[in-house]
Design a protein around this motif. Structure first.
Motif, PDB file in Angstrom:
ATOM      1  N   THR A   1       1.032 -10.857   4.488  1.00  0.00           N
ATOM      2  CA  THR A   1       2.441 -10.772   4.102  1.00  0.00           C
ATOM      3  C   THR A   1       2.535 -11.014   2.598  1.00  0.00           C
ATOM      4  O   THR A   1       1.693 -11.698   2.016  1.00  0.00           O
ATOM      5  CB  THR A   1       3.304 -11.825   4.851  1.00  0.00           C
ATOM      6  N   LYS A   2       3.570 -10.466   1.992  1.00  0.00           N
ATOM      7  CA  LYS A   2       3.675 -10.517   0.528  1.00  0.00           C
ATOM      8  C   LYS A   2       4.084 -11.909   0.055  1.00  0.00           C
ATOM      9  O   LYS A   2       4.860 -12.589   0.716  1.00  0.00           O
ATOM     10  CB  LYS A   2       4.663  -9.457   0.050  1.00  0.00           C
ATOM     11  N   ILE A   3       3.561 -12.270  -1.108  1.00  0.00           N
ATOM     12  CA  ILE A   3       3.787 -13.639  -1.587  1.00  0.00           C
ATOM     13  C   ILE A   3       4.233 -13.705  -3.048  1.00  0.00           C
ATOM     14  O   ILE A   3       4.836 -14.684  -3.471  1.00  0.00           O
ATOM     15  CB  ILE A   3       2.506 -14.474  -1.330  1.00  0.00           C
TER      16      ILE A   3
ATOM     17  N   CYS B   1       1.905  -8.359  -5.244  1.00  0.00           N
ATOM     18  CA  CYS B   1       1.821  -7.728  -3.915  1.00  0.00           C
ATOM     19  C   CYS B   1       2.686  -6.465  -3.799  1.00  0.00           C
ATOM     20  O   CYS B   1       2.620  -5.771  -2.787  1.00  0.00           O
ATOM     21  CB  CYS B   1       2.284  -8.701  -2.833  1.00  0.00           C
TER      22      CYS B   1
ATOM     23  N   CYS C   1       0.909  -3.322  -2.724  1.00  0.00           N
ATOM     24  CA  CYS C   1      -0.362  -3.709  -2.068  1.00  0.00           C
ATOM     25  C   CYS C   1      -1.046  -2.485  -1.447  1.00  0.00           C
ATOM     26  O   CYS C   1      -0.505  -1.854  -0.535  1.00  0.00           O
ATOM     27  CB  CYS C   1      -0.055  -4.742  -0.986  1.00  0.00           C
TER      28      CYS C   1
ATOM     29  N   PHE D   1      -0.021  -3.465   9.307  1.00  0.00           N
ATOM     30  CA  PHE D   1      -0.440  -4.555   8.425  1.00  0.00           C
ATOM     31  C   PHE D   1      -0.111  -5.930   9.021  1.00  0.00           C
ATOM     32  O   PHE D   1      -0.121  -6.935   8.321  1.00  0.00           O
ATOM     33  CB  PHE D   1       0.266  -4.379   7.067  1.00  0.00           C
TER      34      PHE D   1
ATOM     35  N   SER E   1      -6.781  -8.223   3.579  1.00  0.00           N
ATOM     36  CA  SER E   1      -6.023  -9.385   4.033  1.00  0.00           C
ATOM     37  C   SER E   1      -6.171 -10.516   3.015  1.00  0.00           C
ATOM     38  O   SER E   1      -6.614 -10.293   1.883  1.00  0.00           O
ATOM     39  CB  SER E   1      -6.574  -9.827   5.403  1.00  0.00           C
ATOM     40  N   ASP E   2      -5.792 -11.712   3.418  1.00  0.00           N
ATOM     41  CA  ASP E   2      -5.991 -12.897   2.583  1.00  0.00           C
ATOM     42  C   ASP E   2      -6.496 -13.990   3.521  1.00  0.00           C
ATOM     43  O   ASP E   2      -5.753 -14.475   4.387  1.00  0.00           O
ATOM     44  CB  ASP E   2      -4.654 -13.308   1.924  1.00  0.00           C
TER      45      ASP E   2
ATOM     46  N   ARG F   1      -3.389 -17.471  -1.978  1.00  0.00           N
ATOM     47  CA  ARG F   1      -3.006 -18.765  -1.381  1.00  0.00           C
ATOM     48  C   ARG F   1      -3.984 -19.820  -1.910  1.00  0.00           C
ATOM     49  O   ARG F   1      -4.797 -20.381  -1.163  1.00  0.00           O
ATOM     50  CB  ARG F   1      -3.074 -18.691   0.132  1.00  0.00           C
TER      51      ARG F   1
HETATM   52  S1  SF4 Z   1      -3.359  -8.476   0.804  1.00  0.00           S
HETATM   53 FE1  SF4 Z   1      -3.091  -9.429  -1.201  1.00  0.00          FE
HETATM   54  S2  SF4 Z   1      -1.742  -8.014  -2.323  1.00  0.00           S
HETATM   55 FE2  SF4 Z   1      -1.593  -7.492  -0.153  1.00  0.00          FE
HETATM   56  S3  SF4 Z   1       0.184  -8.638   0.605  1.00  0.00           S
HETATM   57 FE3  SF4 Z   1      -1.643  -9.917   0.975  1.00  0.00          FE
HETATM   58  S4  SF4 Z   1      -1.810 -11.237  -0.823  1.00  0.00           S
HETATM   59 FE4  SF4 Z   1      -0.434  -9.565  -1.350  1.00  0.00          FE
END
Ligand code: SF4
Length: 275
Positions: A21-23, A27, A30, A51, A78-79, A111
């Motif tokens: 998710t966007k932060i 992003c 993305c 996503f 992802s993150d 994060r």
């Molecule tokens: S993958 Fe990276 S750029 Fe894409 S939404 Fe997540 S933190 Fe943001």
């Protein structure tokens, strides 16, 4: 995403987590979201659920099966430190990286607070491994600079910054404790512009601090046309890679099935609540 990658600063990607998710402003466009959403609803496709964030336990052991040493970008889609990824799953990802130590891993997060906390506690066993590189994304001063401080406060052996998409002049950067800096402009439709003086300033600060500098791209709508030369030069700096012997095949298989037996083969998170 795959054993081979087109990303200039890596060789392969490994996605034991999918979706995010966007932060922060970095992003906005993305690439992972754009790619994943193209396949939402396509039965049987790895991104059938677009996503939406989910763990992918059947991908966990993948690096143990890759016998040629590679530089692996972990979670390009992802993150890893997203608040929805359970700590025990992050620990499992770290265990695989420690076991399959003939590869070099690049973990990149926005994060940074969660990464710092875990590297200084549960993930300490992985933080000090020189074949695992821990990085944060930096796009601007407001959101990016505190991530650099979090990274510096993490007990990591190798720390790096991915300054992409660079959205403004970052001013004076504190590069103490950093081992690598990547810079790149945004690419694709609607790409936000990056000024040459912002890049030159970072390159010069890296040079003064003796931090390897990698210039990925100018970006823009047609990134193939703008290229990746800065003042007539290509910058391909990297930290030093450590080499470890590849584990014998039977030990790899044993380690892979041990990891896999820990988790259900299907997504163990019902993460629709987070979507
Ligand atoms: S993958 Fe990276 S750029 Fe894409 S939404 Fe997540 S933190 Fe943001």
């Amino acid at each position: 995403m795959s054993e081979l990658s087109k990303i200039e600063w890596t060789e392969a990607t490994w996605n034991p987590v999918r979706g995010c998710t966007k932060i922060s402003p970095g992003c906005k466009h993305c690439y992972a979201e754009t790619f994943a959403e193209r396949f939402r609803g396509v039965k049987g496709h790895p991104y059938e659920r677009g996503f939406d964030l989910r763990t992918v336990p059947n991908k966990l052991a993948e690096p143990l099966r890759w016998r040629t040493p590679k530089m692996i970008f972990v979670n390009s889609m992802s993150d890893l430190f997203h608040e929805g990824v359970p700590e025990e799953y992050i620990v499992a990802v770290a265990r695989v990286m420690v076991a399959a130590n003939w590869h070099t891993y690049q973990i990149l997060t926005k994060r940074a607070g969660r990464m710092r906390e875990l590297l200084n506690a549960t993930l300490e066993f992985a933080a000090r491994q020189p074949h695992i590189w821990w990085g944060v994304s930096v796009e601007d001063q407001k959101y990016g600079l505190s991530r650099v401080d979090d990274l510096r406060a993490a007990a990591a052996s190798v720390r790096f910054l991915s300054i992409e998409p660079l959205l403004e002049d970052l001013g004076r950067l504190n590069l103490n404790g950093m081992h690598w800096v990547i810079v790149g402009g945004e690419s694709g439709p609607g790409a936000r512009p990056m000024k040459k003086e912002w890049v030159v300033s970072i390159r010069d600060q890296c040079r003064a601090s003796k931090v390897p500098f990698f210039f990925k791209q100018w970006g823009g709508v047609h990134k193939a046309q703008t290229g990746r030369r800065l003042e007539g030069k290509t910058y391909d700096g990297f930290p030093r890679r450590v080499e470890h012997p590849v584990m014998p095949p039977e030990r790899c298989l044993r380690a892979a099935s041990e990891i896999e037996s820990f988790f259900e083969p299907n997504d163990f998170l019902g993460l629709s609540a987070l979507a």
